[in-house]
Design a protein around this motif. Structure first.
Motif, PDB file in Angstrom:
ATOM      1  N   ALA A  68      -0.665  -8.290  10.649  1.00 30.10           N
ATOM      2  CA  ALA A  68      -1.466  -8.082   9.371  1.00 30.10           C
ATOM      3  C   ALA A  68      -2.950  -8.262   9.874  1.00 30.10           C
ATOM      4  O   ALA A  68      -3.741  -7.950   8.777  1.00 30.10           O
ATOM      5  CB  ALA A  68      -0.964  -9.007   8.269  1.00 30.10           C
ATOM      6  N   ASN A  79      -3.555  -8.172  17.883  1.00 30.47           N
ATOM      7  CA  ASN A  79      -3.860  -8.472  16.655  1.00 30.47           C
ATOM      8  C   ASN A  79      -4.170  -9.934  16.339  1.00 30.47           C
ATOM      9  O   ASN A  79      -4.864 -10.453  15.489  1.00 30.47           O
ATOM     10  CB  ASN A  79      -2.669  -8.173  15.782  1.00 30.47           C
ATOM     11  CG  ASN A  79      -2.207  -6.730  15.643  1.00 30.47           C
ATOM     12  OD1 ASN A  79      -1.614  -6.123  16.601  1.00 30.47           O
ATOM     13  ND2 ASN A  79      -2.159  -6.005  14.696  1.00 30.47           N
ATOM     14  N   LYS A 120       2.508  -5.037   5.925  1.00 25.64           N
ATOM     15  CA  LYS A 120       1.924  -4.311   4.663  1.00 25.64           C
ATOM     16  C   LYS A 120       2.193  -5.207   3.463  1.00 25.64           C
ATOM     17  O   LYS A 120       1.470  -5.373   2.587  1.00 25.64           O
ATOM     18  CB  LYS A 120       2.638  -3.073   4.381  1.00 25.64           C
ATOM     19  CG  LYS A 120       2.337  -2.124   5.496  1.00 25.64           C
ATOM     20  CD  LYS A 120       2.950  -0.593   5.330  1.00 25.64           C
ATOM     21  CE  LYS A 120       2.895   0.248   6.303  1.00 25.64           C
ATOM     22  NZ  LYS A 120       3.607   1.604   5.984  1.00 25.64           N
ATOM     23  N   THR A 135       2.823 -11.574   9.509  1.00 26.92           N
ATOM     24  CA  THR A 135       1.564 -12.118   9.299  1.00 26.92           C
ATOM     25  C   THR A 135       0.540 -11.909  10.454  1.00 26.92           C
ATOM     26  O   THR A 135      -0.625 -11.396  10.283  1.00 26.92           O
ATOM     27  CB  THR A 135       1.739 -13.702   9.033  1.00 26.92           C
ATOM     28  OG1 THR A 135       2.501 -14.096   8.095  1.00 26.92           O
ATOM     29  CG2 THR A 135       0.333 -14.289   8.775  1.00 26.92           C
ATOM     30  N   GLU A 181       0.887  -1.204  -0.216  1.00 25.47           N
ATOM     31  CA  GLU A 181      -0.005  -0.062   0.145  1.00 25.47           C
ATOM     32  C   GLU A 181       0.823   1.278   0.044  1.00 25.47           C
ATOM     33  O   GLU A 181       0.246   2.151  -0.477  1.00 25.47           O
ATOM     34  CB  GLU A 181      -0.850   0.002   1.111  1.00 25.47           C
ATOM     35  CG  GLU A 181      -0.124   0.360   2.368  1.00 25.47           C
ATOM     36  CD  GLU A 181      -1.190   0.373   3.647  1.00 25.47           C
ATOM     37  OE1 GLU A 181      -0.705   0.498   4.904  1.00 25.47           O
ATOM     38  OE2 GLU A 181      -2.333   0.257   3.650  1.00 25.47           O
ATOM     39  N   GLY A 227      -7.484  -2.727   6.249  1.00 26.52           N
ATOM     40  CA  GLY A 227      -7.416  -3.776   5.023  1.00 26.52           C
ATOM     41  C   GLY A 227      -6.718  -5.105   5.779  1.00 26.52           C
ATOM     42  O   GLY A 227      -6.173  -5.941   4.864  1.00 26.52           O
ATOM     43  N   GLY A 228      -6.914  -5.310   6.933  1.00 24.83           N
ATOM     44  CA  GLY A 228      -6.470  -6.609   7.551  1.00 24.83           C
ATOM     45  C   GLY A 228      -6.765  -7.774   6.915  1.00 24.83           C
ATOM     46  O   GLY A 228      -7.823  -8.142   6.284  1.00 24.83           O
ATOM     47  N   LEU A 229      -6.002  -8.954   7.502  1.00 25.29           N
ATOM     48  CA  LEU A 229      -6.224 -10.267   6.924  1.00 25.29           C
ATOM     49  C   LEU A 229      -7.623 -10.946   7.570  1.00 25.29           C
ATOM     50  O   LEU A 229      -8.055 -11.950   6.872  1.00 25.29           O
ATOM     51  CB  LEU A 229      -5.164 -11.119   7.390  1.00 25.29           C
ATOM     52  CG  LEU A 229      -3.736 -11.082   6.828  1.00 25.29           C
ATOM     53  CD1 LEU A 229      -2.623 -11.988   7.250  1.00 25.29           C
ATOM     54  CD2 LEU A 229      -3.682 -10.427   5.287  1.00 25.29           C
ATOM     55  N   ILE A 287      -0.123  -8.360   3.535  1.00 20.60           N
ATOM     56  CA  ILE A 287      -1.457  -7.922   3.078  1.00 20.60           C
ATOM     57  C   ILE A 287      -1.413  -7.718   1.917  1.00 20.60           C
ATOM     58  O   ILE A 287      -2.433  -8.198   0.929  1.00 20.60           O
ATOM     59  CB  ILE A 287      -1.927  -6.552   3.863  1.00 20.60           C
ATOM     60  CG1 ILE A 287      -2.087  -6.669   5.166  1.00 20.60           C
ATOM     61  CG2 ILE A 287      -3.254  -5.937   3.231  1.00 20.60           C
ATOM     62  CD1 ILE A 287      -2.570  -5.532   6.255  1.00 20.60           C
ATOM     63  N   TYR A 306     -10.393 -11.402   5.118  1.00 21.43           N
ATOM     64  CA  TYR A 306     -10.334 -12.294   3.747  1.00 21.43           C
ATOM     65  C   TYR A 306     -10.728 -13.871   4.271  1.00 21.43           C
ATOM     66  O   TYR A 306      -9.993 -14.333   4.856  1.00 21.43           O
ATOM     67  CB  TYR A 306      -8.840 -12.270   3.251  1.00 21.43           C
ATOM     68  CG  TYR A 306      -8.204 -11.080   2.608  1.00 21.43           C
ATOM     69  CD1 TYR A 306      -8.437 -10.919   1.063  1.00 21.43           C
ATOM     70  CD2 TYR A 306      -7.999 -10.175   3.450  1.00 21.43           C
ATOM     71  CE1 TYR A 306      -8.117  -9.562   0.634  1.00 21.43           C
ATOM     72  CE2 TYR A 306      -7.596  -8.802   2.758  1.00 21.43           C
ATOM     73  CZ  TYR A 306      -7.495  -8.644   1.313  1.00 21.43           C
ATOM     74  OH  TYR A 306      -7.317  -7.701   0.722  1.00 21.43           O
ATOM     75  N   LYS A 361      -3.936  -9.853  -1.065  1.00 17.60           N
ATOM     76  CA  LYS A 361      -4.516  -8.939  -1.671  1.00 17.60           C
ATOM     77  C   LYS A 361      -4.210  -9.513  -3.253  1.00 17.60           C
ATOM     78  O   LYS A 361      -5.493  -9.478  -4.275  1.00 17.60           O
ATOM     79  CB  LYS A 361      -4.395  -7.415  -1.436  1.00 17.60           C
ATOM     80  CG  LYS A 361      -5.390  -6.552  -2.370  1.00 17.60           C
ATOM     81  CD  LYS A 361      -5.163  -5.282  -2.167  1.00 17.60           C
ATOM     82  CE  LYS A 361      -6.114  -3.977  -2.713  1.00 17.60           C
ATOM     83  NZ  LYS A 361      -5.557  -2.687  -2.431  1.00 17.60           N
TER      84      LYS A 361
END
Length: 291
Positions: free
Chosen positions: A162, A222, A127, A159, A37, A167-169, A130, A172, A134
């Motif tokens: 993240a 996290n 970053k 990891t 990013e 926009g964290g994991l 991620i 997903y 992505k």
């Protein structure tokens, strides 16, 4: 000066060549690039392309690349006497029907340099994780694929961090499982090497003063955002790790999980070498959750 020297021991990326390619193992692959990013361009390979499940591999930090670690050309104390070759476990994953994305973190291998030219223990490198997730999630060939995360040392800190950030994991749902190999923080690491706490604090102040991150930062908050099954793998004889920190890391994970304590040689890098020599248990774990 001493504080700077100690800080540099764990934050200067060092020599991290991409010292071999998948051809050596008879593997088909594509060279890929994608951006984090903040604009840092990351370089990697997709090995055995086109499968409906893919492992994203995050390497450890200083003197390591997507291919692992080589002692060739290294001066001073060497982490390991022979090459630690991450393509070995990549081949094993492909033999079991997986694609594998192997990429270099920022400031390592063939990836781009960041504005902060140091290893940050996973904070900035999150970053990159991620970005990799992505990239695969939007890739035409993998948008319906299951993703597994295979992360080593600083890679596992990146990891873990993240999860729970922008926009964290946790956003997903195509991520199905996560293997964390030897999580640590640099404060514990340096003290495990025999550094007294006051010297570690001095080095930490140097690191913070030049824009780095706290050596003792551990991603507990996290980890509470992790939504997938996790295996934590740790050499119980690792002399540079605080085992209580590893236990707390494991205990903080809120999902289905398994802790594996391995009885390996009394060297931290023994586990890094092991994951390529004995990858069957990791494949078995991913197979359980990545259908």
């Amino acid at each position: 000066m001493l504080g700077k020297f100690i800080a540099n021991m764990v934050t200067v990326p060092g020599d991290s060549p991409v010292f071999e390619t998948p051809e050596k193992y008879g593997l088909k692959y594509e060279t890929v690039t994608f951006k984090a990013e903040d604009g840092v361009e990351l370089s990697g390979w997709i090995i055995n392309p086109g499968m409906d499940k893919i492992i994203l591999q995050q390497h450890f930090a200083s003197q390591c690349s997507r291919t692992g670690y080589t002692p060739k050309g290294k001066s001073g104390v060497k982490l390991w006497d022979t090459d630690i070759t991450f393509l070995r476990q990549a081949k094993h994953f492909t033999d079991h029907g997986y694609s594998v994305l192997m990429y270099d973190f920022r400031n390592h291998g063939k990836s781009g340099k960041a504005n902060l030219p140091y290893v940050t223990g996973g904070v900035e490198e999150a970053k990159d994780v991620i970005a990799a997730v992505k990239y695969i999630s939007k890739h035409q060939d993998y948008k319906d694929a299951s993703i597994g995360l295979f992360s080593i040392c600083m890679g596992t800190n990146a990891t873990s961090l993240a999860f729970g950030i922008k926009g964290g994991l946790e956003n997903y749902k195509n991520i199905k499982a996560y293997v964390s190999v030897q999580p640590l923080n640099y404060g514990d690491f340096l003290q495990g090497m025999g550094m007294p706490r006051f010297l570690v604090n001095r080095a930490n102040n140097v690191n913070l003063g030049r824009g780095g991150k706290d050596f003792y930062r551990v991603p507990y908050d996290n980890l509470k955002k992790v939504h997938i099954p996790v295996m934590v793998f740790q050499n119980s004889n690792d002399p540079w790790t605080n085992m209580n920190s590893v236990k707390k890391y494991y205990d903080t994970i809120p999902t289905e999980k398994v802790m594996v304590w391995a009885d390996l040689e009394k060297k931290r890098a023994a586990a890094y070498d092991y994951v390529g020599a004995k990858p069957e248990e990791f494949v078995e774990f991913f197979n359980k959750y990545m259908k």
